[in-house]
Design an enzyme around this catalytic site. Sequence first.
Site, mmCIF file in Angstrom:
data_model
loop_
_atom_site.group_PDB
_atom_site.id
_atom_site.type_symbol
_atom_site.label_atom_id
_atom_site.label_comp_id
_atom_site.label_asym_id
_atom_site.label_seq_id
_atom_site.Cartn_x
_atom_site.Cartn_y
_atom_site.Cartn_z
ATOM 1 N N VAL A 1 0.839 -1.195 0.000
ATOM 2 C CA VAL A 1 0.000 0.000 0.000
ATOM 3 C C VAL A 1 0.878 1.250 0.000
ATOM 4 O O VAL A 1 2.046 1.219 0.381
ATOM 5 C CB VAL A 1 -0.954 0.020 1.218
ATOM 6 C CG1 VAL A 1 -1.765 -1.266 1.294
ATOM 7 C CG2 VAL A 1 -0.198 0.225 2.524
ATOM 8 N N SER A 2 0.291 2.358 -0.449
ATOM 9 C CA SER A 2 0.908 3.676 -0.419
ATOM 10 C C SER A 2 2.264 3.652 -1.141
ATOM 11 O O SER A 2 2.349 3.234 -2.286
ATOM 12 C CB SER A 2 1.039 4.149 1.033
ATOM 13 O OG SER A 2 1.363 5.511 1.107
#
Length: 703
Positions: free
Chosen positions: A295-296
């Site tokens: 994620v991110s």
Amino acid sequence: MRRLLLCTLIGAIGAAPATGNEGKPPFNAIPDFISGDIQQTWYDGQTDDLLTAGLGADGLASATPPAFDDALNPPPAELRRLAIYNNYRALVDTAPGGGYGTFFGPTVGVDGNGLIAGEEFLALMTVAGHTVPVTAMVQVPDSFDPRRPCMVTAPSSGSRGVYGAIGTAGEWGLKKGCAVVYTDKGTGTGAHNLVTNSTQRIDGTLTTTDDESVLFRASLDDAARADFNSQWPDRFAYKHAHSGVNPEADWGTHVLQSIEFGFYVLNEKYGRELGNGERLMTIKPRNTLVIASSVSNGGGASVRAAEQDDRGLIDGVAVSEPNINPQVDDSFTIRQGNGPVISGHSRSLLDYTTALAVYQGCANQAPAIRDVAPFNSVFNPPAIGENICDSLASKGLVSGITTEERATDALRILNEDFGIQLEQNLLAPVHFGLSVAQGISMTYANAYGQAGVEDRVCSLSLAATDGTGAVVPLAPSQEAALFSASNGIPPSAGVNVVNDNALGQPTHLAMSASASTGQQDYGLDALLCLRSLVQGEDVATGNPLEGADSVLADAIDQGIEAIRASGDLQGKPAVFVTGRADAILPINHTSRPYLALNQRVEGDSSGLRYYEILNAHHLDVLNGLPGVAERYVPLHHYYFQALDLVYEHLTEGRSLPPSQVVRTVPRGDITTALSETNVPDIQDQPPESDLIVFADNQLNIPD
């Protein structure tokens, strides 16, 4: 599709040596980018484990963190336990009713208490061209089946250390029985105390020995360090900001290397032993399912890896809220519903983040969000916001006579000029109050410009501060815990961003007064300096930058170009999930334009699907707080769905659902537990009104 029949075919080929060498030696060998020894530990799944460090699901959910027996000298096992606790809770909402233990969490979908037995392998690696170490880790659960091998990448989110994706890609992969390959992407804690010369080993323990392998040490010799300390005592150098390299330019390489390291580890464990100490590489890319994930920042790193994968290491991609900076392509536009056509998309992270750092403190006082944004008055005292608005007005950067008028103009600038969604406005104040944009701006300006700690870009440095904002030594107990507690970007774990040019004395940036305004305005001078380096001109005067500032601005511009994504996933099946209310990585500059760029580059060959989740944002951990819980659902739930969809597509041939808006339903009350009604599944056949479509060079997103 070469993975379509994986489940039925892999058993026949997984244990047999390959007929060709796929460009690699036939015998297993440590990759040449691995530096030093490989640390290997087995966890029994009862007293300690891979996923929860022995804490179990209840321990991760507990508000009381695991303690050190000796606060000044914690051993590696205790540092690891606290690192896993903090990193898990930093990304996943563990509060009651928010979905933990129901839709996600260590015990969901598996038997037992969530503890996973297996082996963990930890090593440092380097990238050709520079010597700054990067951490890689492989976790192999005891449930791993070498006849049906699978692997999931887990580069850390944000600037976190190697355990930074433990609760995201780590949890999903370990519970699936896959090996999980992690990397800190050249970021991580890596905190160097310039006074004591203390820094972290790979296991998090501290050392002051110069010739010992460590996560990071600033490139200052003893004389230069002493000179720096005489002028700027009690400062820290941080790996992401001060390594003198642009680690993000190599994030794709870091992920690909972690996969290679994973194959080495798997073949050491399961490869065919020849009896002479050598092993054949029987677990190889062609018989192993590999999903690039996280994620991110970790999601962005896996996307870059998929773009750069010229050896067939990666089979599919499943990422959430990826920090991706797509190449600027003016040939397409973006439109949500009947809203304005957006042509100024694809701004870089540093571009929109420095804008948030400059304007959001004033925008927080706009009537549209002032009294409704969660925790706004708590994190952003109105008096400071008024000062920021006054300072911006004095420099001609906002218009209006009253604070409300100036704040409304600041909010307009962010929403209209910078393409930041209206849906993001309510969460932006809490992020500003937590210094998210400010810390990112300082760190990435240094990294893109390949600056060292001695450069003190925009007169900003890193240090502990006291209640008045003055620089003080970091408490020894806090320094001992930095590996476990820091997220890699101050302010974090007791280390703050310091404005060295503050009126009076060097002061914590959030508490500092600017020399040009004489007001306590969150050190606006320093934030405008960072913004000017992105613009290539003084944003207050419009004058070109000169001298060293001009050189640094050019270096930053080149650093940003080096991290731009091509949009070419080489036809790999891929899923992005992103929350429309993401107030850290605005979707008009990340997922949305990447999807459109991918359509331009790959056209009908594209395997990318994009699911935009309503009432979801970037930091699920905030969902445990009143004012946030009522309004938002966990994006984390849809990230796991993305992984399931890609896995089922690769192993069972299930078609990926078309790109769509997912219409969630907020709980409305923090005491009401999240249910399936709140988080409907991504639909195989969504109504036409929910489809995201790229046509006639425009990406159309339903309201």
